[in-house]
Scaffold this motif. Sequence first.
Motif, PDB file in Angstrom:
ATOM      1  N   ASN A   1       0.762  -1.319   0.047  1.00 54.62           N
ATOM      2  CA  ASN A   1       0.139  -0.259  -0.043  1.00 54.62           C
ATOM      3  C   ASN A   1       0.986   1.179  -0.036  1.00 54.62           C
ATOM      4  O   ASN A   1       1.711   1.273   0.801  1.00 54.62           O
ATOM      5  CB  ASN A   1      -0.756   0.051   1.210  1.00 54.62           C
ATOM      6  N   VAL A   2       0.927   2.235  -0.991  1.00 54.04           N
ATOM      7  CA  VAL A   2       1.372   3.337  -0.993  1.00 54.04           C
ATOM      8  C   VAL A   2       0.357   4.465  -1.501  1.00 54.04           C
ATOM      9  O   VAL A   2      -0.790   4.013  -1.948  1.00 54.04           O
ATOM     10  CB  VAL A   2       2.602   3.486  -2.193  1.00 54.04           C
ATOM     11  N   VAL A   3       0.703   5.798  -1.347  1.00 54.15           N
ATOM     12  CA  VAL A   3      -0.191   6.808  -2.018  1.00 54.15           C
ATOM     13  C   VAL A   3       0.006   6.937  -3.139  1.00 54.15           C
ATOM     14  O   VAL A   3       1.364   7.174  -3.488  1.00 54.15           O
ATOM     15  CB  VAL A   3       0.007   8.213  -0.839  1.00 54.15           C
ATOM     16  N   ASN A   4      -0.792   6.680  -4.155  1.00 56.97           N
ATOM     17  CA  ASN A   4      -0.613   6.740  -5.529  1.00 56.97           C
ATOM     18  C   ASN A   4      -0.248   8.245  -5.967  1.00 56.97           C
ATOM     19  O   ASN A   4      -0.596   9.293  -5.322  1.00 56.97           O
ATOM     20  CB  ASN A   4      -1.735   6.125  -6.375  1.00 56.97           C
ATOM     21  N   PRO A   5       0.352   8.411  -7.016  1.00 57.57           N
ATOM     22  CA  PRO A   5       0.718   9.558  -7.545  1.00 57.57           C
ATOM     23  C   PRO A   5      -0.482  10.331  -7.880  1.00 57.57           C
ATOM     24  O   PRO A   5      -1.496   9.827  -8.449  1.00 57.57           O
ATOM     25  CB  PRO A   5       1.493   9.189  -9.035  1.00 57.57           C
TER      26      PRO A   5
ATOM     27  N   GLY B   1      -4.220   2.169  -2.861  1.00 58.75           N
ATOM     28  CA  GLY B   1      -4.378   0.600  -3.202  1.00 58.75           C
ATOM     29  C   GLY B   1      -5.346  -0.217  -2.159  1.00 58.75           C
ATOM     30  O   GLY B   1      -5.508  -1.225  -2.053  1.00 58.75           O
ATOM     31  N   THR B   2      -5.983   0.494  -1.137  1.00 65.66           N
ATOM     32  CA  THR B   2      -6.759   0.169   0.025  1.00 65.66           C
ATOM     33  C   THR B   2      -6.114  -0.803   1.037  1.00 65.66           C
ATOM     34  O   THR B   2      -5.644  -1.632   0.634  1.00 65.66           O
ATOM     35  CB  THR B   2      -7.970  -0.424  -0.418  1.00 65.66           C
ATOM     36  N   GLY B   3      -5.670   0.082   2.142  1.00 70.98           N
ATOM     37  CA  GLY B   3      -5.334  -0.705   3.128  1.00 70.98           C
ATOM     38  C   GLY B   3      -6.640  -1.203   4.248  1.00 70.98           C
ATOM     39  O   GLY B   3      -7.010  -2.204   4.281  1.00 70.98           O
TER      40      GLY B   3
ATOM     41  N   LEU C   1       1.069  -4.085   6.540  1.00 69.13           N
ATOM     42  CA  LEU C   1       2.350  -4.646   7.258  1.00 69.13           C
ATOM     43  C   LEU C   1       2.896  -5.866   6.452  1.00 69.13           C
ATOM     44  O   LEU C   1       4.230  -5.951   5.999  1.00 69.13           O
ATOM     45  CB  LEU C   1       2.268  -4.973   8.751  1.00 69.13           C
ATOM     46  N   GLY C   2       2.050  -6.663   6.075  1.00 72.17           N
ATOM     47  CA  GLY C   2       2.540  -8.018   5.486  1.00 72.17           C
ATOM     48  C   GLY C   2       3.130  -7.828   4.139  1.00 72.17           C
ATOM     49  O   GLY C   2       4.030  -8.168   3.792  1.00 72.17           O
ATOM     50  N   ALA C   3       2.431  -7.174   3.424  1.00 73.43           N
ATOM     51  CA  ALA C   3       2.979  -6.531   1.992  1.00 73.43           C
ATOM     52  C   ALA C   3       4.273  -5.779   2.215  1.00 73.43           C
ATOM     53  O   ALA C   3       5.293  -5.990   1.444  1.00 73.43           O
ATOM     54  CB  ALA C   3       1.905  -5.822   1.317  1.00 73.43           C
ATOM     55  N   ALA C   4       4.336  -4.857   3.207  1.00 70.71           N
ATOM     56  CA  ALA C   4       5.448  -3.769   3.080  1.00 70.71           C
ATOM     57  C   ALA C   4       6.685  -4.477   3.732  1.00 70.71           C
ATOM     58  O   ALA C   4       7.706  -4.452   3.008  1.00 70.71           O
ATOM     59  CB  ALA C   4       5.219  -2.766   4.152  1.00 70.71           C
TER      60      ALA C   4
ATOM     61  N   ASP D   1       4.951   5.898   3.548  1.00 70.94           N
ATOM     62  CA  ASP D   1       3.615   6.138   3.934  1.00 70.94           C
ATOM     63  C   ASP D   1       2.994   5.167   4.834  1.00 70.94           C
ATOM     64  O   ASP D   1       1.862   5.362   4.954  1.00 70.94           O
ATOM     65  CB  ASP D   1       2.826   6.435   2.662  1.00 70.94           C
ATOM     66  N   HIS D   2       3.903   4.396   5.482  1.00 73.39           N
ATOM     67  CA  HIS D   2       3.345   3.362   5.989  1.00 73.39           C
ATOM     68  C   HIS D   2       2.474   3.554   7.253  1.00 73.39           C
ATOM     69  O   HIS D   2       1.459   2.877   7.491  1.00 73.39           O
ATOM     70  CB  HIS D   2       4.466   2.047   6.349  1.00 73.39           C
TER      71      HIS D   2
END
Length: 288
Positions: A167-171, A232-234, A241-244, A255-256
């Motif tokens: 998950n990230v804040v998209n452009p 990406g919807t958290g 956390l798992g993906a990061a 941006d976690h």
Amino acid sequence: MAENKEEDVNLGANKYRETQPLKTAAQTDKDYKEPPPAPLFEPGELSSWSFYRAGIAEFMATFLFLYITILTVMGLKRSDSLCSSVGIQGVAWAFGGMIFALVYCTAGISGGHINPAVTIWSVLGKKLSLTRAVFYIVMQCLGAICGAGVVKGFMVGPYERLNGGANVVNPGYTKGDGLGAEIIGTFVLVYTVFSATDAKRSARDSHVPILAPLPIGFAVFLVHLATIPTTGTGTNPARSLGAATIYNQDQAWDDHWIFWVGPFIGQALAAVYHQIIIRAIPFKSSRS
């Protein structure tokens, strides 16, 4: 004799209208029992098999949740993949469908949380001891990390190229946009969980059939449709956390904090709103 039976059937079918105003017989003739509050600390749980069984259920549910959903995200982003045709709708269905299935499977064992935000709400609502909540959150996070790790093991190169589903804040969006999306998305999800599982609501509105996993899964689906373009919807700190952790690149960690702070603010707001809307309405049981 047959006529009498037919009259009985007609009486039962037409005794109450489909919609009942509050405090009518259709609602007040139902028993309502508030479950006893869970203690804040319950060390005795540590010697109970049900305690560890519930933790294992949370681990496996979060593991399977990450495995299926991150694989779907990987398929969407690969231009050479047949799964690329599923689009955002397909990803949203993967998340919502897995929550529906997993809550259905684990609700009777652990409550089917699969999300630290739901677990924290359960502590605040005195539905879960802090002892069990900490264990749940640890198992959820471990399950998420393992689920994302298995996906990486299957895809290796593509996993790195496709950001690992982190998950990230998209452009085009600010951190404030991302935080707001996570707060509102978690609000929708957790408020749905409250409404679908609240004993008082179930007793008062018993003319509305409720299968808790279905509205919860559908809420996850709708939230993903709305917020995938933003973050990406958290809405689930363990999922984020798992993906990061497995992707482990700077962009996944920058941006976690949003994917922890947002869900916890969202669940707190949902708890307050639920208390005002559902819990504050008086309910009179037919038996005292």
